[in-house]
Design an enzyme around this catalytic site. Structure first.
Site, PDB file in Angstrom:
ATOM      1  N   ARG A 104       0.861  -1.184   0.000  1.00 61.08           N
ATOM      2  CA  ARG A 104       0.000   0.000   0.000  1.00 61.08           C
ATOM      3  C   ARG A 104       0.890   1.224   0.000  1.00 61.08           C
ATOM      4  O   ARG A 104       1.734   1.376   0.876  1.00 61.08           O
ATOM      5  CB  ARG A 104      -0.852   0.027   1.281  1.00 61.08           C
ATOM      6  N   THR A 108      -0.941   7.470  -0.662  1.00 57.77           N
ATOM      7  CA  THR A 108      -2.268   7.364  -1.299  1.00 57.77           C
ATOM      8  C   THR A 108      -3.084   6.207  -0.728  1.00 57.77           C
ATOM      9  O   THR A 108      -4.292   6.133  -0.947  1.00 57.77           O
ATOM     10  CB  THR A 108      -2.119   7.104  -2.808  1.00 57.77           C
ATOM     11  N   ASP A 200       0.214  -4.653  12.468  1.00 54.63           N
ATOM     12  CA  ASP A 200       0.727  -4.906  11.113  1.00 54.63           C
ATOM     13  C   ASP A 200       1.100  -6.378  10.989  1.00 54.63           C
ATOM     14  O   ASP A 200       2.078  -6.838  11.590  1.00 54.63           O
ATOM     15  CB  ASP A 200       1.947  -4.008  10.854  1.00 54.63           C
ATOM     16  N   ASP A 203       4.723  -7.191   9.652  1.00 50.28           N
ATOM     17  CA  ASP A 203       5.765  -6.892  10.644  1.00 50.28           C
ATOM     18  C   ASP A 203       5.752  -7.918  11.776  1.00 50.28           C
ATOM     19  O   ASP A 203       6.818  -8.352  12.243  1.00 50.28           O
ATOM     20  CB  ASP A 203       5.553  -5.493  11.227  1.00 50.28           C
TER      21      ASP A 203
HETATM   22  C1  PRP Z   1      -1.215  -5.445   4.529  1.00 53.56           C
HETATM   23  C2  PRP Z   1      -2.017  -6.720   4.530  1.00 53.56           C
HETATM   24  C3  PRP Z   1      -2.811  -6.583   3.266  1.00 53.56           C
HETATM   25  C4  PRP Z   1      -3.107  -5.131   3.204  1.00 53.56           C
HETATM   26  C5  PRP Z   1      -4.499  -4.906   3.693  1.00 53.56           C
HETATM   27  O1  PRP Z   1      -0.126  -5.560   3.713  1.00 53.56           O
HETATM   28  O2  PRP Z   1      -1.230  -7.871   4.589  1.00 53.56           O
HETATM   29  O3  PRP Z   1      -2.118  -7.013   2.101  1.00 53.56           O
HETATM   30  O4  PRP Z   1      -2.169  -4.479   4.077  1.00 53.56           O
HETATM   31  O5  PRP Z   1      -4.857  -3.594   3.573  1.00 53.56           O
HETATM   32  P1  PRP Z   1      -5.956  -3.078   2.546  1.00 53.56           P
HETATM   33  O6  PRP Z   1      -7.125  -3.991   2.660  1.00 53.56           O
HETATM   34  O7  PRP Z   1      -6.251  -1.692   3.060  1.00 53.56           O
HETATM   35  O8  PRP Z   1      -5.369  -3.052   1.181  1.00 53.56           O
HETATM   36  P2  PRP Z   1       0.952  -4.407   3.558  1.00 53.56           P
HETATM   37  O9  PRP Z   1       0.578  -3.520   2.414  1.00 53.56           O
HETATM   38  O10 PRP Z   1       1.177  -3.734   4.882  1.00 53.56           O
HETATM   39  O11 PRP Z   1       2.231  -5.173   3.069  1.00 53.56           O
HETATM   40  P3  PRP Z   1       3.071  -6.360   3.776  1.00 53.56           P
HETATM   41  O12 PRP Z   1       2.275  -7.625   3.623  1.00 53.56           O
HETATM   42  O13 PRP Z   1       4.310  -6.379   2.956  1.00 53.56           O
HETATM   43  O14 PRP Z   1       3.328  -6.014   5.207  1.00 53.56           O
HETATM   44  N1  URA Z   2      -2.521  -4.245   7.187  1.00 51.24           N
HETATM   45  C1  URA Z   2      -2.200  -4.796   8.356  1.00 51.24           C
HETATM   46  O1  URA Z   2      -1.216  -5.525   8.463  1.00 51.24           O
HETATM   47  N2  URA Z   2      -2.971  -4.511   9.414  1.00 51.24           N
HETATM   48  C2  URA Z   2      -4.043  -3.713   9.336  1.00 51.24           C
HETATM   49  O2  URA Z   2      -4.723  -3.499  10.351  1.00 51.24           O
HETATM   50  C3  URA Z   2      -4.365  -3.143   8.096  1.00 51.24           C
HETATM   51  C4  URA Z   2      -3.580  -3.439   7.023  1.00 51.24           C
END
Ligand code: PRP
Ligand code: URA
Length: 209
Positions: A104, A108, A200, A203
């Site tokens: 994400r 944005t 997260d 993380d």
């Molecule tokens: C997190 C999660 C989803 C997304 C959800 O990933 O694992 O993929 O956010 O959010 P959304 O429904 O608002 O799109 P992130 O983008 O943090 O990446 P990561 O898996 O690399 O930590």
């Molecule tokens: N991605 C995460 O990992 N946690 C949240 O709560 C939202 C997006």
């Protein structure tokens, strides 16, 4: 409208509660994600097609049922979706695994694709798309869009925690994709994190922060 299945099994509810706890460390967090994925796979594969076959027990011949052999693919959304793959593979070892990399954009909050590698016959496979979190729904919506652009037609989405908004967004954008959620939370905060959620997921799985 697609079907939403929220897990109501005590083992899953218990394990999701442990997952949410901020005192749960990375090792236990990974184990819990794995265990919940196994338990949820049971529900998410309930409607797999079956066919009749003849076998012979040590006592007699019989007609019984086996999976019809429709091919499956597990597709994690990177990174956090990776944590759910082994659990699913332990139940469905013949499934192929594709990967979609999305993050994400912090400004944005829009999903950006940075990686995509799928089985070449993805169009013929039943796909289980996995990501622990469905927050705004943007990542899952985009991942499903990418899968459909590559010919995928039979997709279900499995997550550990979904927000009400994410479910709405996904059902509107992809009414053909059934959703399996370990739990549903009502609210998102200003940074689009699920409240109370679990923080997260990426993380916590990988010990980054
Ligand atoms: C997190 C999660 C989803 C997304 C959800 O990933 O694992 O993929 O956010 O959010 P959304 O429904 O608002 O799109 P992130 O983008 O943090 O990446 P990561 O898996 O690399 O930590
Ligand atoms: N991605 C995460 O990992 N946690 C949240 O709560 C939202 C997006």
């Amino acid at each position: 409208m697609s079907k939403l299945t929220v897990m109501d099994h005590p083992l899953i509810i218990h394990k999701v509660s442990m997952l949410r706890d901020k005192n749960t460390g990375a090792k236990e967090f990974r184990e819990l994600v794995n265990e919940i994925s196994v338990l949820m796979a049971y529900e998410a594969t309930r409607d797999l097609s079956m066919e009749e076959t003849e076998i012979e027990t040590p006592i007699a011949k019989m007609t019984t049922k086996i999976l019809s052999g429709k091919k499956l693919a597990i597709v994690p959304i990177l990174r956090a979706g990776l944590g759910m793959v082994d659990g699913l593979l332990s139940l469905i070892p013949v499934a192929k695994v594709g990967h979609i990399g999305l993050y994400r954009d912090p400004e944005t909050l829009q999903p950006v694709e940075y990686y995509c590698k799928l089985p070449s016959d993805i169009a013929e496979r039943e796909i289980i798309l996995v990501d622990p979190m469905l927050a705004t729904g943007g990542s899952a919506e985009a991942a499903i869009e990418f899968l459909k652009e590559r010919g995928a037609a039979n997709i279900r989405f499995m997550c550990l925690i979904a927000s009400r908004k994410g479910i709405e967004v996904l059902q509107k954008a992809h009414p053909d994709v059934d959703i399996y959620a370990g739990a549903v939370d009502e609210v998102l905060n200003d940074h689009a994190y699920i409240v109370p959620g679990l923080g997260d997921a990426g993380d916590r799985l990988f010990g980054t922060k």
